[in-house]
Design a protein around this motif. Structure first.
Motif, PDB file in Angstrom:
ATOM      1  N   ASP A  55      -0.270   3.631   2.291  1.00 12.68           N
ATOM      2  CA  ASP A  55       1.038   4.035   2.834  1.00 12.68           C
ATOM      3  C   ASP A  55       1.012   4.189   4.355  1.00 12.68           C
ATOM      4  N   ARG A  56      -0.151   4.007   4.958  1.00 11.34           N
ATOM      5  CA  ARG A  56      -0.260   4.171   6.411  1.00 11.34           C
ATOM      6  C   ARG A  56      -0.680   2.904   7.137  1.00 11.34           C
ATOM      7  N   HIS A  57      -1.413   2.036   6.452  1.00 12.94           N
ATOM      8  CA  HIS A  57      -2.020   0.881   7.125  1.00 12.94           C
ATOM      9  C   HIS A  57      -1.355  -0.420   6.723  1.00 12.94           C
ATOM     10  N   ARG A  58      -1.361  -1.371   7.666  1.00 13.67           N
ATOM     11  CA  ARG A  58      -0.744  -2.678   7.416  1.00 13.67           C
ATOM     12  C   ARG A  58      -1.442  -3.390   6.263  1.00 13.67           C
ATOM     13  N   PRO A  59      -0.681  -3.878   5.294  1.00 13.00           N
ATOM     14  CA  PRO A  59      -1.310  -4.541   4.137  1.00 13.00           C
ATOM     15  C   PRO A  59      -2.150  -5.767   4.516  1.00 13.00           C
ATOM     16  N   ASP A  60      -1.717  -6.514   5.556  1.00 12.39           N
ATOM     17  CA  ASP A  60      -2.536  -7.682   5.938  1.00 12.39           C
ATOM     18  C   ASP A  60      -3.870  -7.227   6.530  1.00 12.39           C
ATOM     19  N   TRP A  61      -3.891  -6.077   7.179  1.00 17.10           N
ATOM     20  CA  TRP A  61      -5.152  -5.534   7.703  1.00 17.10           C
ATOM     21  C   TRP A  61      -6.070  -5.111   6.569  1.00 17.10           C
ATOM     22  N   ILE A  62      -5.472  -4.582   5.504  1.00 13.31           N
ATOM     23  CA  ILE A  62      -6.275  -4.155   4.342  1.00 13.31           C
ATOM     24  C   ILE A  62      -6.948  -5.383   3.716  1.00 13.31           C
ATOM     25  N   GLY A  63      -6.189  -6.461   3.544  1.00 12.09           N
ATOM     26  CA  GLY A  63      -6.762  -7.699   3.009  1.00 12.09           C
ATOM     27  C   GLY A  63      -7.830  -8.258   3.928  1.00 12.09           C
ATOM     28  N   LEU A  89      -7.079  -4.939  -7.865  1.00 16.04           N
ATOM     29  CA  LEU A  89      -6.325  -4.095  -8.798  1.00 16.04           C
ATOM     30  C   LEU A  89      -5.124  -3.542  -8.049  1.00 16.04           C
ATOM     31  N   PHE A  90      -3.930  -3.973  -8.434  1.00 15.62           N
ATOM     32  CA  PHE A  90      -2.710  -3.513  -7.772  1.00 15.62           C
ATOM     33  C   PHE A  90      -2.142  -2.289  -8.493  1.00 15.62           C
ATOM     34  N   PRO A  91      -1.609  -1.326  -7.730  1.00 15.66           N
ATOM     35  CA  PRO A  91      -0.835  -0.275  -8.389  1.00 15.66           C
ATOM     36  C   PRO A  91       0.401  -0.911  -9.030  1.00 15.66           C
ATOM     37  N   ARG A  92       0.803  -0.408 -10.184  1.00 10.85           N
ATOM     38  CA  ARG A  92       1.839  -1.070 -10.971  1.00 10.85           C
ATOM     39  C   ARG A  92       3.165  -1.222 -10.206  1.00 10.85           C
ATOM     40  N   ASN A  93       3.492  -0.269  -9.329  1.00 13.37           N
ATOM     41  CA  ASN A  93       4.806  -0.308  -8.663  1.00 13.37           C
ATOM     42  C   ASN A  93       4.762  -1.010  -7.302  1.00 13.37           C
ATOM     43  N   LEU A  94       3.660  -1.700  -6.999  1.00 12.99           N
ATOM     44  CA  LEU A  94       3.536  -2.320  -5.675  1.00 12.99           C
ATOM     45  C   LEU A  94       4.548  -3.456  -5.497  1.00 12.99           C
ATOM     46  N   GLU A  95       5.138  -3.539  -4.295  1.00  9.52           N
ATOM     47  CA  GLU A  95       6.087  -4.631  -4.048  1.00  9.52           C
ATOM     48  C   GLU A  95       5.343  -5.944  -3.854  1.00  9.52           C
ATOM     49  N   ALA A  97       5.948  -8.367  -1.861  1.00  4.63           N
ATOM     50  CA  ALA A  97       5.723  -8.719  -0.456  1.00  4.63           C
ATOM     51  C   ALA A  97       4.454  -8.057   0.074  1.00  4.63           C
ATOM     52  N   THR A  98       4.168  -6.857  -0.389  1.00  4.87           N
ATOM     53  CA  THR A  98       2.957  -6.157   0.055  1.00  4.87           C
ATOM     54  C   THR A  98       1.722  -6.874  -0.492  1.00  4.87           C
ATOM     55  N   ALA A  99       1.779  -7.247  -1.769  1.00  2.00           N
ATOM     56  CA  ALA A  99       0.652  -7.974  -2.380  1.00  2.00           C
ATOM     57  C   ALA A  99       0.407  -9.288  -1.641  1.00  2.00           C
ATOM     58  N   GLN A 100       1.494  -9.954  -1.280  1.00  2.00           N
ATOM     59  CA  GLN A 100       1.354 -11.233  -0.574  1.00  2.00           C
ATOM     60  C   GLN A 100       0.770 -11.030   0.817  1.00  2.00           C
ATOM     61  N   ALA A 101       1.194  -9.977   1.484  1.00  2.00           N
ATOM     62  CA  ALA A 101       0.655  -9.694   2.820  1.00  2.00           C
ATOM     63  C   ALA A 101      -0.840  -9.410   2.752  1.00  2.00           C
ATOM     64  N   ILE A 102      -1.264  -8.726   1.705  1.00  2.00           N
ATOM     65  CA  ILE A 102      -2.696  -8.444   1.529  1.00  2.00           C
ATOM     66  C   ILE A 102      -3.473  -9.760   1.441  1.00  2.00           C
ATOM     67  N   TYR A 103      -2.964 -10.685   0.632  1.00  2.00           N
ATOM     68  CA  TYR A 103      -3.648 -11.961   0.477  1.00  2.00           C
ATOM     69  C   TYR A 103      -3.590 -12.802   1.750  1.00  2.00           C
ATOM     70  N   ARG A 104      -2.463 -12.716   2.455  1.00  2.00           N
ATOM     71  CA  ARG A 104      -2.387 -13.468   3.724  1.00  2.00           C
ATOM     72  C   ARG A 104      -3.447 -12.975   4.703  1.00  2.00           C
ATOM     73  N   GLY A 105      -3.646 -11.658   4.727  1.00  2.00           N
ATOM     74  CA  GLY A 105      -4.683 -11.085   5.594  1.00  2.00           C
ATOM     75  C   GLY A 105      -6.069 -11.591   5.212  1.00  2.00           C
TER      76      GLY A 105
END
Ligand code: MG
Length: 304
Positions: A55-63, A89-95, A97-105
């Motif tokens: 909830d604090r860090h950019r999803p692409d940075w996490i990926g 492992l994604f949290p069930r309610n994850l958007e 776009a966030t999942a995609q940003a993680i993979y783009r990172g």
């Protein structure tokens, strides 16, 4: 619990002739059936709440970080990274776009280092985000760089600057793959690893696995600007940050002192190597001021 578990795990080894390196180094290696080349493997798991905050860090940075920590382990042993498997492992309610940003990172950094993400797994669950990446690489003709081969009298040297990584650096750092390959090719490196838990702790680990000790020259340690900034708020010195913050992802190597002079000649390729001490016979971690006596140095560091 984790330290105890890892200690237990180390007692449960099942040696096999086709696995020359298993637990204890930064990567594992196994002989392919042909036995004319080895493949080096590493895996790293990062979790929401421990290594990042979703909830604090950019999803692409996490990926990016999930790939970067594995690349750093490849650099640690001077191995060329080739392919990776990424499991999330994604949290069930994850958007979405966030999942995609993680993979783009993940893909962006993997592409930069010529690594193909060739597989993996994704699942949803009721818990927090967890990413696990497994990376495979190949050693160069110089072989792999290990921790257990430091020699008494070696110079201890590091790339880059240390400390203050908790700001942003642990997401944005450049894994030292190219630097490790260049150093390993041009210099006689005896031992090496990446700095993940702080210089003090990681130097201790390296010399311990080589059956020696280390003296550090505290006034020579390259301290990052971020460590100075952190020091203004933490009340700890910038040096303490440089010794113990961890997640620097710089290289720590040992080499004959005379080889360090050649290091200046390859500095043109963008690698800066700073000598911070010497491998000594006396076990343990020590500090020495110019011409002063050896004084024990506390092993500080970040334990995940
Ligand atoms: Mg490592």
């Amino acid at each position: 619990m984790e330290a105890e578990f890892v200690a237990w795990l180390r007692t449960q080894r099942r040696p096999r002739p086709d696995v020359p390196i298993d637990l204890g180094d930064d990567d594992a290696a196994w002989w392919q059936l042909s036995r004319d080349a080895s493949t080096v493997l590493t895996t790293d798991l990062i979790a929401d709440g421990t290594h990042f905050e979703l909830d604090r860090h950019r999803p692409d940075w996490i990926g990016r970080k999930a790939i970067a920590v594995n690349l750093s382990d490849m650099a640690a042993m001077a191995v060329e990274p080739q392919v990776a498997l990424a499991s999330v492992l994604f949290p069930r309610n994850l958007e979405l776009a966030t999942a995609q940003a993680i993979y783009r990172g993940m893909w962006e950094l993997a592409d930069e280092f010529g690594v193909a993400i060739i597989g993996g797994d994704t699942n949803c669950w009721s818990g927090r985000l967890v990413l696990s990446v497994t990376m495979l690489g190949t050693p160069t003709p110089r072989g792999v760089l290990r921790r257990q081969t430091a020699q008494v009298g070696d110079a201890i040297a590091v790339t880059g600057t240390l400390g203050g990584s908790l700001a942003e650096h642990h997401f944005t750092f450049q894994p030292r793959v190219r630097e490790a390959l260049a150093l390993h090719q041009h210099l006689t490196l005896h031992a090496g690893m990446d700095i993940t838990d702080g210089l003090a702790m990681d130097v201790s680990r390296l010399v311990e696995s080589s059956g020696c000790g280390a003296e550090l020259w505290l006034e020579q340690i390259p301290i990052s600007d971020a460590a100075h900034q952190a020091s203004r708020q933490s009340g700890r010195s910038a040096l303490e940050h440089a010794l113990g913050d961890g997640e620097d992802f710089e290289l720590l190597v040992t080499l004959p002192p005379e080889a360090l002079e050649q290091a200046e000649s390859i500095a043109a390729s963008g690698v800066t190597l700073t000598r911070v001490g010497t491998v000594i016979e006396t076990p343990g971690l020590w500090q020495r001021q110019q011409h002063g006596p050896l004084i024990p140095l506390e092993v500080t560091g970040y334990l995940h």
